[in-house]
Design a protein around this motif. Structure first.
Motif, PDB file in Angstrom:
ATOM      1  N   LEU A  33       1.439  -1.277  -0.182  1.00 48.34           N
ATOM      2  CA  LEU A  33      -0.321   0.104  -0.369  1.00 48.34           C
ATOM      3  C   LEU A  33       0.948   0.796   0.033  1.00 48.34           C
ATOM      4  O   LEU A  33       1.531   1.416   0.930  1.00 48.34           O
ATOM      5  N   ARG A  34       0.279   2.371  -0.885  1.00 48.87           N
ATOM      6  CA  ARG A  34       1.332   3.399  -1.198  1.00 48.87           C
ATOM      7  C   ARG A  34       0.487   4.707  -0.782  1.00 48.87           C
ATOM      8  O   ARG A  34      -0.347   4.906  -2.105  1.00 48.87           O
ATOM      9  N   SER A  35       0.548   5.407  -0.585  1.00 47.90           N
ATOM     10  CA  SER A  35      -0.603   6.609  -0.563  1.00 47.90           C
ATOM     11  C   SER A  35       0.351   7.967  -0.488  1.00 47.90           C
ATOM     12  O   SER A  35       1.490   8.158  -0.001  1.00 47.90           O
ATOM     13  N   VAL A  36       0.149   9.011  -1.220  1.00 48.10           N
ATOM     14  CA  VAL A  36       0.209  10.378  -1.288  1.00 48.10           C
ATOM     15  C   VAL A  36      -0.245  11.623  -1.471  1.00 48.10           C
ATOM     16  O   VAL A  36      -2.082  11.333  -1.323  1.00 48.10           O
ATOM     17  N   ASN A  37      -0.551  12.891  -1.151  1.00 48.54           N
ATOM     18  CA  ASN A  37      -1.270  13.548  -1.348  1.00 48.54           C
ATOM     19  C   ASN A  37      -2.188  13.829  -2.375  1.00 48.54           C
ATOM     20  O   ASN A  37      -1.821  13.451  -3.125  1.00 48.54           O
ATOM     21  N   GLN A  38      -3.546  13.496  -1.775  1.00 47.26           N
ATOM     22  CA  GLN A  38      -4.755  13.950  -3.144  1.00 47.26           C
ATOM     23  C   GLN A  38      -5.657  14.566  -2.833  1.00 47.26           C
ATOM     24  O   GLN A  38      -6.164  15.074  -1.291  1.00 47.26           O
ATOM     25  N   ARG A  39      -6.432  15.709  -3.459  1.00 44.40           N
ATOM     26  CA  ARG A  39      -7.628  16.627  -3.394  1.00 44.40           C
ATOM     27  C   ARG A  39      -8.461  15.127  -2.118  1.00 44.40           C
ATOM     28  O   ARG A  39      -9.092  15.883  -1.133  1.00 44.40           O
ATOM     29  N   TYR A  40      -8.447  14.365  -2.458  1.00 50.86           N
ATOM     30  CA  TYR A  40      -9.548  13.237  -2.415  1.00 50.86           C
ATOM     31  C   TYR A  40      -9.146  11.911  -1.837  1.00 50.86           C
ATOM     32  O   TYR A  40      -7.899  12.112  -2.337  1.00 50.86           O
ATOM     33  N   LEU A  41     -10.034  11.212  -1.706  1.00 48.39           N
ATOM     34  CA  LEU A  41      -9.235   9.646  -1.971  1.00 48.39           C
ATOM     35  C   LEU A  41      -9.712   9.030  -3.024  1.00 48.39           C
ATOM     36  O   LEU A  41     -10.681   8.671  -4.146  1.00 48.39           O
ATOM     37  N   GLU A  42      -8.325   9.096  -3.751  1.00 44.76           N
ATOM     38  CA  GLU A  42      -8.481   7.474  -5.086  1.00 44.76           C
ATOM     39  C   GLU A  42      -7.968   6.700  -4.661  1.00 44.76           C
ATOM     40  O   GLU A  42      -6.465   6.835  -4.874  1.00 44.76           O
ATOM     41  N   PRO A  43      -8.265   5.716  -4.567  1.00 44.67           N
ATOM     42  CA  PRO A  43      -7.716   4.526  -4.701  1.00 44.67           C
ATOM     43  C   PRO A  43      -7.357   4.055  -6.160  1.00 44.67           C
ATOM     44  O   PRO A  43      -8.544   3.986  -6.627  1.00 44.67           O
ATOM     45  N   HIS A  44      -6.274   3.388  -5.812  1.00 44.05           N
ATOM     46  CA  HIS A  44      -5.908   2.312  -7.447  1.00 44.05           C
ATOM     47  C   HIS A  44      -5.394   0.503  -7.401  1.00 44.05           C
ATOM     48  O   HIS A  44      -4.849   0.762  -5.691  1.00 44.05           O
ATOM     49  N   PHE A  45      -5.774   0.354  -7.587  1.00 45.03           N
ATOM     50  CA  PHE A  45      -5.963  -1.825  -7.848  1.00 45.03           C
ATOM     51  C   PHE A  45      -4.824  -2.530  -8.571  1.00 45.03           C
ATOM     52  O   PHE A  45      -5.233  -1.914  -9.606  1.00 45.03           O
ATOM     53  N   ARG A  46      -4.111  -2.790  -8.645  1.00 45.93           N
ATOM     54  CA  ARG A  46      -3.435  -3.833  -9.089  1.00 45.93           C
ATOM     55  C   ARG A  46      -3.292  -5.161  -8.668  1.00 45.93           C
ATOM     56  O   ARG A  46      -3.076  -5.890  -7.808  1.00 45.93           O
ATOM     57  N   LEU A  47      -4.166  -6.039  -8.749  1.00 48.69           N
ATOM     58  CA  LEU A  47      -5.102  -7.345  -7.978  1.00 48.69           C
ATOM     59  C   LEU A  47      -4.933  -8.389  -9.258  1.00 48.69           C
ATOM     60  O   LEU A  47      -5.217  -8.346 -10.637  1.00 48.69           O
ATOM     61  N   PRO A  48      -4.670  -9.912  -8.690  1.00 49.01           N
ATOM     62  CA  PRO A  48      -4.709 -10.963  -9.646  1.00 49.01           C
ATOM     63  C   PRO A  48      -5.414 -11.021 -10.318  1.00 49.01           C
ATOM     64  O   PRO A  48      -6.965 -10.816  -9.321  1.00 49.01           O
TER      65      PRO A  48
END
Length: 287
Positions: free
Chosen positions: A24-39
């Motif tokens: 899990l890696r998070s950086v600053n962003q105005r809103y919550l913006e999740p991105h997923f890489r799943l098998p």
């Protein structure tokens, strides 16, 4: 407690059926913006992961990467006798109806959906392990954001103390500034030997004093500083409130600069702007 939006967490889990690794890696962003890489085999976990992030995080761009490496000895493949029997009955009906129709060979039969079954681990078991691992990794990420937030709060408090120091300095200088302005005006009048009505002279001096008086701006600066300090102790996301307070602090610093009549207050106003901008940059990373 202040939380940063910048953090990284990684955890892994090994079992007889293979291994899982989540980052899990998070950086600053105005809103919550999740991105997923799943098998693909675990793709249906994405809604659950997304909801967990939405419940526990308010802001930030969060990248989630899940890797699944099955064990080499995965139990092999087995033929589903039930499925094969159904297929044989269907082929017999086809042969009766169309005697000349070519029949599939053994490899073609094995390629039919459902004939070959994997003897590997239960996918539900792997999914349950992935969910538990995700929750543990998310705990680590939030703990990291809290540690980083503590550091940011410390940096902001240092600059708040410096802002209070500049405010105190301007207050200390104000009597000298007003006295100097009065003396300069009287010197100019004396140099041109101007005759000015005492009442008019007093009115001019009062006007100068009003223009140079920044007590109201200094009071508001002190109030905003106290509110920033209070926000740093609040629970929950405070980044947007802090950003708004930086705008208010900057507004008062600009007014102080515009009212400046001597170099000393101009220097204080410039220093205030520098300190406010430094805090604003740090606040961009606060949730």
């Amino acid at each position: 407690m202040v939380h940063s939006m910048t953090a990284f967490a990684r955890q892994a889990h090994d079992d007889d059926w293979g291994s899982l690794q989540i980052e899990l890696r998070s950086v600053n962003q105005r809103y919550l913006e999740p991105h997923f890489r799943l098998p693909e085999s675990l793709r249906d976990l994405e809604p659950l992961f997304r909801e967990a992030l939405r419940t526990r995080l308010a802001r930030g761009k969060v990248e989630c990467s899940l890797r699944f490496d099955p064990a080499r000895d995965d139990g092999g493949l087995a033929v589903s006798r039930e499925r094969l029997a159904e297929l044989a009955r269907a082929l017999a009906e086809v042969r009766d109806a169309v005697p000349d129709a070519p029949m599939p060979d053994a490899l073609a039969l094995l390629d039919h959906p459902g004939v070959l079954e994997s003897q590997g681990p239960d996918l539900d078991t792997i999914k349950a392990a992935a969910v538990a691992l995700f929750q543990a990794t998310l705990d680590d990420l939030i703990a990291g954001r809290a540690r980083e937030g503590d550091k940011l709060a410390g940096l902001i408090r240092e600059r708040l103390a410096a802002v209070n120091g500049q405010v105190a300095e301007v207050r200390r200088l104000m009597p000298q500034i007003l006295a100097r302005q009065r003396a300069l005006l009287l010197e100019r009048l004396e140099s041109v030997k101007a005759e000015l009505d005492p009442q008019r002279l007093e009115a001019e001096l009062t006007l100068i004093a009003q223009k140079a008086d920044v007590d109201e701006e200094l009071d508001r600066l002190a109030t905003h500083v106290a509110e920033v300090e209070r926000q740093l102790t609040q629970k929950g996301p405070v980044g947007r409130r802090l950003d708004f307070l930086m705008q208010e602090l900057n507004r008062e610093a600009n007014t102080l600069s515009s009212k400046s009549v001597v170099a000393s207050t101009t220097r204080c106003a410039v220093e205030l702007k520098v300190l406010i901008e430094q805090m604003r940059e740090q606040i961009q990373n606060i949730e």
